[in-house]
Design a protein around this motif. Structure first.
Motif, PDB file in Angstrom:
ATOM      1  N   ASP A   7       0.804  -1.227   0.000  1.00 44.78           N
ATOM      2  CA  ASP A   7       0.000   0.000   0.000  1.00 44.78           C
ATOM      3  C   ASP A   7       0.842   1.285   0.000  1.00 44.78           C
ATOM      4  O   ASP A   7       0.657   2.172   0.843  1.00 44.78           O
ATOM      5  N   ILE A   8       1.777   1.351  -0.948  1.00 45.09           N
ATOM      6  CA  ILE A   8       2.634   2.529  -1.072  1.00 45.09           C
ATOM      7  C   ILE A   8       2.382   3.179  -2.426  1.00 45.09           C
ATOM      8  O   ILE A   8       2.162   2.493  -3.415  1.00 45.09           O
ATOM      9  N   GLU A   9       2.416   4.508  -2.477  1.00 47.64           N
ATOM     10  CA  GLU A   9       2.274   5.226  -3.736  1.00 47.64           C
ATOM     11  C   GLU A   9       3.652   5.760  -4.145  1.00 47.64           C
ATOM     12  O   GLU A   9       4.335   6.410  -3.358  1.00 47.64           O
ATOM     13  N   TYR A  10       4.037   5.439  -5.386  1.00 47.05           N
ATOM     14  CA  TYR A  10       5.325   5.872  -5.922  1.00 47.05           C
ATOM     15  C   TYR A  10       5.053   6.889  -7.027  1.00 47.05           C
ATOM     16  O   TYR A  10       4.243   6.634  -7.908  1.00 47.05           O
ATOM     17  N   ASN A  11       5.755   8.028  -6.997  1.00 50.13           N
ATOM     18  CA  ASN A  11       5.519   9.088  -7.969  1.00 50.13           C
ATOM     19  C   ASN A  11       6.817   9.544  -8.632  1.00 50.13           C
ATOM     20  O   ASN A  11       7.828   9.772  -7.947  1.00 50.13           O
ATOM     21  N   ASN A  12       6.775   9.680  -9.971  1.00 47.36           N
ATOM     22  CA  ASN A  12       7.853  10.309 -10.744  1.00 47.36           C
ATOM     23  C   ASN A  12       9.234   9.690 -10.499  1.00 47.36           C
ATOM     24  O   ASN A  12      10.210  10.404 -10.318  1.00 47.36           O
ATOM     25  N   ILE A  13       9.318   8.363 -10.500  1.00 46.58           N
ATOM     26  CA  ILE A  13      10.594   7.688 -10.269  1.00 46.58           C
ATOM     27  C   ILE A  13      11.085   7.076 -11.580  1.00 46.58           C
ATOM     28  O   ILE A  13      10.319   6.457 -12.314  1.00 46.58           O
ATOM     29  N   ILE A  14      12.369   7.255 -11.853  1.00 46.07           N
ATOM     30  CA  ILE A  14      13.001   6.580 -12.986  1.00 46.07           C
ATOM     31  C   ILE A  14      13.810   5.430 -12.390  1.00 46.07           C
ATOM     32  O   ILE A  14      14.793   5.666 -11.669  1.00 46.07           O
ATOM     33  N   TYR A  15      13.381   4.204 -12.675  1.00 36.82           N
ATOM     34  CA  TYR A  15      14.015   3.037 -12.079  1.00 36.82           C
ATOM     35  C   TYR A  15      15.205   2.566 -12.897  1.00 36.82           C
ATOM     36  O   TYR A  15      15.170   2.559 -14.125  1.00 36.82           O
ATOM     37  N   GLY A  16      16.260   2.138 -12.211  1.00 37.59           N
ATOM     38  CA  GLY A  16      17.441   1.578 -12.856  1.00 37.59           C
ATOM     39  C   GLY A  16      17.221   0.123 -13.236  1.00 37.59           C
ATOM     40  O   GLY A  16      16.204  -0.492 -12.893  1.00 37.59           O
ATOM     41  N   GLN A  18      18.199  -2.856 -12.289  1.00 37.10           N
ATOM     42  CA  GLN A  18      17.906  -3.924 -11.327  1.00 37.10           C
ATOM     43  C   GLN A  18      17.248  -3.410 -10.047  1.00 37.10           C
ATOM     44  O   GLN A  18      17.153  -4.131  -9.061  1.00 37.10           O
ATOM     45  N   GLU A  19      16.786  -2.202 -10.068  1.00 36.74           N
ATOM     46  CA  GLU A  19      16.287  -1.547  -8.860  1.00 36.74           C
ATOM     47  C   GLU A  19      15.052  -2.198  -8.237  1.00 36.74           C
ATOM     48  O   GLU A  19      14.868  -2.145  -7.019  1.00 36.74           O
ATOM     49  N   VAL A  20      14.204  -2.823  -9.044  1.00 37.68           N
ATOM     50  CA  VAL A  20      12.987  -3.433  -8.492  1.00 37.68           C
ATOM     51  C   VAL A  20      13.098  -4.952  -8.364  1.00 37.68           C
ATOM     52  O   VAL A  20      12.149  -5.608  -7.926  1.00 37.68           O
ATOM     53  N   ASN A  21      14.226  -5.515  -8.700  1.00 28.69           N
ATOM     54  CA  ASN A  21      14.380  -6.969  -8.676  1.00 28.69           C
ATOM     55  C   ASN A  21      14.214  -7.552  -7.273  1.00 28.69           C
ATOM     56  O   ASN A  21      14.564  -6.923  -6.270  1.00 28.69           O
ATOM     57  N   LEU A  22      13.658  -8.764  -7.250  1.00 28.15           N
ATOM     58  CA  LEU A  22      13.448  -9.517  -6.018  1.00 28.15           C
ATOM     59  C   LEU A  22      12.625  -8.733  -4.997  1.00 28.15           C
ATOM     60  O   LEU A  22      12.889  -8.759  -3.800  1.00 28.15           O
ATOM     61  N   LYS A  23      11.595  -8.028  -5.500  1.00 30.93           N
ATOM     62  CA  LYS A  23      10.712  -7.272  -4.620  1.00 30.93           C
ATOM     63  C   LYS A  23       9.264  -7.650  -4.910  1.00 30.93           C
ATOM     64  O   LYS A  23       8.912  -7.981  -6.035  1.00 30.93           O
ATOM     65  N   GLU A  24       8.440  -7.576  -3.878  1.00 31.27           N
ATOM     66  CA  GLU A  24       7.011  -7.848  -4.019  1.00 31.27           C
ATOM     67  C   GLU A  24       6.241  -6.594  -3.617  1.00 31.27           C
ATOM     68  O   GLU A  24       6.455  -6.050  -2.533  1.00 31.27           O
ATOM     69  N   PHE A  30       1.728   3.214  -8.874  1.00 32.44           N
ATOM     70  CA  PHE A  30       2.882   3.850  -9.498  1.00 32.44           C
ATOM     71  C   PHE A  30       2.363   4.923 -10.454  1.00 32.44           C
ATOM     72  O   PHE A  30       1.615   4.607 -11.372  1.00 32.44           O
ATOM     73  N   ASN A  31       2.761   6.178 -10.222  1.00 26.58           N
ATOM     74  CA  ASN A  31       2.326   7.295 -11.057  1.00 26.58           C
ATOM     75  C   ASN A  31       3.530   7.934 -11.749  1.00 26.58           C
ATOM     76  O   ASN A  31       4.510   8.286 -11.088  1.00 26.58           O
ATOM     77  N   ASN A  32       3.446   8.068 -13.079  1.00 28.81           N
ATOM     78  CA  ASN A  32       4.493   8.731 -13.862  1.00 28.81           C
ATOM     79  C   ASN A  32       5.879   8.145 -13.608  1.00 28.81           C
ATOM     80  O   ASN A  32       6.868   8.871 -13.519  1.00 28.81           O
ATOM     81  N   CYS A  33       5.962   6.837 -13.477  1.00 29.21           N
ATOM     82  CA  CYS A  33       7.247   6.181 -13.249  1.00 29.21           C
ATOM     83  C   CYS A  33       7.775   5.609 -14.562  1.00 29.21           C
ATOM     84  O   CYS A  33       7.018   5.231 -15.441  1.00 29.21           O
ATOM     85  N   ASP A  34       9.096   5.537 -14.668  1.00 27.73           N
ATOM     86  CA  ASP A  34       9.752   5.040 -15.877  1.00 27.73           C
ATOM     87  C   ASP A  34      10.486   3.741 -15.560  1.00 27.73           C
ATOM     88  O   ASP A  34      11.450   3.733 -14.796  1.00 27.73           O
ATOM     89  N   PHE A  35       9.991   2.645 -16.149  1.00 23.05           N
ATOM     90  CA  PHE A  35      10.587   1.319 -15.964  1.00 23.05           C
ATOM     91  C   PHE A  35      11.314   0.859 -17.229  1.00 23.05           C
ATOM     92  O   PHE A  35      11.683  -0.297 -17.343  1.00 23.05           O
ATOM     93  N   SER A  36      11.524   1.755 -18.193  1.00 23.85           N
ATOM     94  CA  SER A  36      12.035   1.354 -19.498  1.00 23.85           C
ATOM     95  C   SER A  36      13.455   0.792 -19.456  1.00 23.85           C
ATOM     96  O   SER A  36      13.857   0.066 -20.361  1.00 23.85           O
ATOM     97  N   HIS A  37      14.212   1.086 -18.429  1.00 23.16           N
ATOM     98  CA  HIS A  37      15.577   0.572 -18.315  1.00 23.16           C
ATOM     99  C   HIS A  37      15.649  -0.714 -17.501  1.00 23.16           C
ATOM    100  O   HIS A  37      16.724  -1.282 -17.333  1.00 23.16           O
ATOM    101  N   CYS A  38      14.508  -1.165 -16.981  1.00 18.08           N
ATOM    102  CA  CYS A  38      14.492  -2.312 -16.061  1.00 18.08           C
ATOM    103  C   CYS A  38      14.665  -3.647 -16.767  1.00 18.08           C
ATOM    104  O   CYS A  38      14.165  -3.866 -17.860  1.00 18.08           O
ATOM    105  N   ASN A  39      15.372  -4.523 -16.091  1.00 18.23           N
ATOM    106  CA  ASN A  39      15.468  -5.927 -16.461  1.00 18.23           C
ATOM    107  C   ASN A  39      14.909  -6.692 -15.263  1.00 18.23           C
ATOM    108  O   ASN A  39      15.647  -7.093 -14.366  1.00 18.23           O
ATOM    109  N   PHE A  40      13.581  -6.837 -15.225  1.00 19.75           N
ATOM    110  CA  PHE A  40      12.886  -7.401 -14.076  1.00 19.75           C
ATOM    111  C   PHE A  40      13.264  -8.865 -13.839  1.00 19.75           C
ATOM    112  O   PHE A  40      13.225  -9.679 -14.760  1.00 19.75           O
ATOM    113  N   ILE A  41      13.591  -9.208 -12.611  1.00 16.29           N
ATOM    114  CA  ILE A  41      13.830 -10.598 -12.224  1.00 16.29           C
ATOM    115  C   ILE A  41      13.201 -10.808 -10.852  1.00 16.29           C
ATOM    116  O   ILE A  41      13.479 -10.066  -9.904  1.00 16.29           O
TER     117      ILE A  41
END
Length: 189
Positions: A7-16, A18-24, A30-41
């Motif tokens: 239950d968290i709101e994320y705003n205007n973040i550009i993710y690197g 591996q930044e979101v890897n191994l997270k639930e 997520f509002n106005n976030c950029d995941f285009s560089h992500c390699n999700f694992i």
């Protein structure tokens, strides 16, 4: 070990990469976030909403989408085929999905509302009861897909070969019939 976020709101973040890897993430927005560089694992999204986010070209292998809504997102050139198939449920509204892949996925009941779905690969996918509401399906591929009871009546620019795609009880408009008859070189006026 997986980090858990509720239950968290994320705003205007550009993710690197591996930044979101191994997270639930559960019940997150997520509002106005950029995941285009992500390699999700090993990422899990449960009951999450993505609003005005960018996923263009991101690698989403081994990612779980469990009741996830995408609103006004740019998700072009994304391969969903390698996502975790357990409880896979996604919905799209006003999104750009051009050149993405849903190859072999079971996306029964998915809704695509006011989306650009140009040259998307739905080959061998289970599209039973999927709703394509006012979507541009130009050059999208449906060979060997199961589209029984799918609703195409307000969508346009599709070409579906009924001899290669199961479309029993699917709904089409009269204007869309040319997309079903294209291979017969019939002129519909």
């Amino acid at each position: 070990m997986t980090d858990y976020f509720l239950d968290i709101e994320y705003n205007n973040i550009i993710y690197g990469e591996q930044e979101v890897n191994l997270k639930e993430f559960e019940c997150c927005t997520f509002n106005n976030c950029d995941f285009s560089h992500c390699n999700f694992i090993g990422v899990i999204f449960i009951d999450c909403n993505f609003n005005d986010c960018i996923f263009s070209g991101s690698k989403i292998n081994h990612t779980a989408f469990r009741t996830v809504n995408f609103n006004r997102c740019k998700i072009d050139e994304v391969n969903f085929a390698m996502c975790d198939k357990l409880i896979f449920e996604i919905h799209f509204k006003e999104c750009i999905l051009d050149f993405s892949k849903f190859y072999t996925l079971k996306i029964k009941g998915t809704t695509f509302i006011d989306c650009s779905i140009i040259a998307v690969d739905f080959m061998s996918a289970n599209l039973t009861e999927v709703i394509f509401d006012n979507c541009d399906l130009y050059r999208s591929e449906f060979a060997k897909a199961i589209a029984n009871k799918a609703d195409f009546k307000t969508s346009y620019n599709y070409t579906i070969d009924p001899t290669k795609t199961k479309i029993k009880k699917a709904i089409f408009s009269l204007d869309g019939l040319k997309g079903l008859l294209y291979k017969h070189d019939i002129i519909v006026k």
